[in-house]
Design a protein around this motif. Structure first.
Motif, PDB file in Angstrom:
ATOM      1  N   VAL A  30    -101.516   5.441 -31.649  1.00  0.00           N
ATOM      2  CA  VAL A  30    -100.753   4.831 -30.562  1.00  0.00           C
ATOM      3  C   VAL A  30     -99.687   5.744 -29.995  1.00  0.00           C
ATOM      4  O   VAL A  30     -99.050   5.414 -29.005  1.00  0.00           O
ATOM      5  CB  VAL A  30    -100.107   3.503 -31.013  1.00  0.00           C
ATOM      6  N   ILE A  31     -99.480   6.900 -30.612  1.00  0.00           N
ATOM      7  CA  ILE A  31     -98.443   7.821 -30.136  1.00  0.00           C
ATOM      8  C   ILE A  31     -99.057   9.129 -29.671  1.00  0.00           C
ATOM      9  O   ILE A  31     -98.380  10.156 -29.630  1.00  0.00           O
ATOM     10  CB  ILE A  31     -97.374   8.089 -31.204  1.00  0.00           C
ATOM     11  N   ARG A 100     -94.941   4.840 -27.248  1.00  0.00           N
ATOM     12  CA  ARG A 100     -95.959   3.879 -27.648  1.00  0.00           C
ATOM     13  C   ARG A 100     -96.962   3.726 -26.505  1.00  0.00           C
ATOM     14  O   ARG A 100     -96.589   3.260 -25.433  1.00  0.00           O
ATOM     15  CB  ARG A 100     -95.358   2.511 -27.947  1.00  0.00           C
ATOM     16  N   SER A 101     -98.180   4.169 -26.736  1.00  0.00           N
ATOM     17  CA  SER A 101     -99.261   3.963 -25.775  1.00  0.00           C
ATOM     18  C   SER A 101     -98.870   4.375 -24.361  1.00  0.00           C
ATOM     19  O   SER A 101     -99.080   3.630 -23.402  1.00  0.00           O
ATOM     20  CB  SER A 101     -99.702   2.492 -25.784  1.00  0.00           C
ATOM     21  N   TYR A 109     -91.069   5.092 -30.560  1.00  0.00           N
ATOM     22  CA  TYR A 109     -90.714   5.182 -31.975  1.00  0.00           C
ATOM     23  C   TYR A 109     -89.722   6.334 -32.120  1.00  0.00           C
ATOM     24  O   TYR A 109     -89.854   7.361 -31.456  1.00  0.00           O
ATOM     25  CB  TYR A 109     -91.950   5.475 -32.826  1.00  0.00           C
TER      26      TYR A 109
END
Length: 120
Positions: A30-31, A100-101, A109
């Motif tokens: 997701v990163i 994030r995405s 994050y």
């Protein structure tokens, strides 16, 4: 969930070098879009100093351009910041961040930071 852990900070004299690392763990898929390094000095706002896209494109703030180099090792899920020609004004807590995405830095994050101190 994603966990980011920075390392490599320390105290160096002016003109010295340091290499920061940021190890990512957890759901790192997701990163995969963009990661970056930020810093915050006492009494100042947090500022982005460098970031890197998944395709390798990089961005640097004018204050560090030509002195800092951001890179990533996808196999190791690790982000780096090579800092050369350090100056006292580079003294700050340095944070790693991962969007994030492909979202914003606000919802990214964040790691807990690593202190960099440059003496004159």
């Amino acid at each position: 969930e994603v966990h980011l852990e920075e390392s490599g900070g320390g105290s160096v004299p002016a003109a010295g070098s340091l290499r920061l690392s940021c190890a990512a763990s957890g759901d790192t898929n997701v990163i995969s879009c963009r990661m970056g390094w930020f810093r915050q000095a006492p009494g100042k706002e947090r500022e982005r100093v460098a970031s890197i896209l998944s395709n390798g494109d990089t961005w640097y703030s004018d204050t560090v351009k030509g002195r800092f180099t951001i890179s990533q090792d996808n196999a190791k899920n690790t982000l780096y910041l090579q800092m050369d020609s350090l100056q006292p004004e580079d003294t700050a807590m340095y944070y790693c961040a991962a969007q994030r995405s492909c979202g914003t830095w606000v919802s990214a994050y964040w790691g807990h930071g690593t202190q960099v101190t440059v003496s004159s």
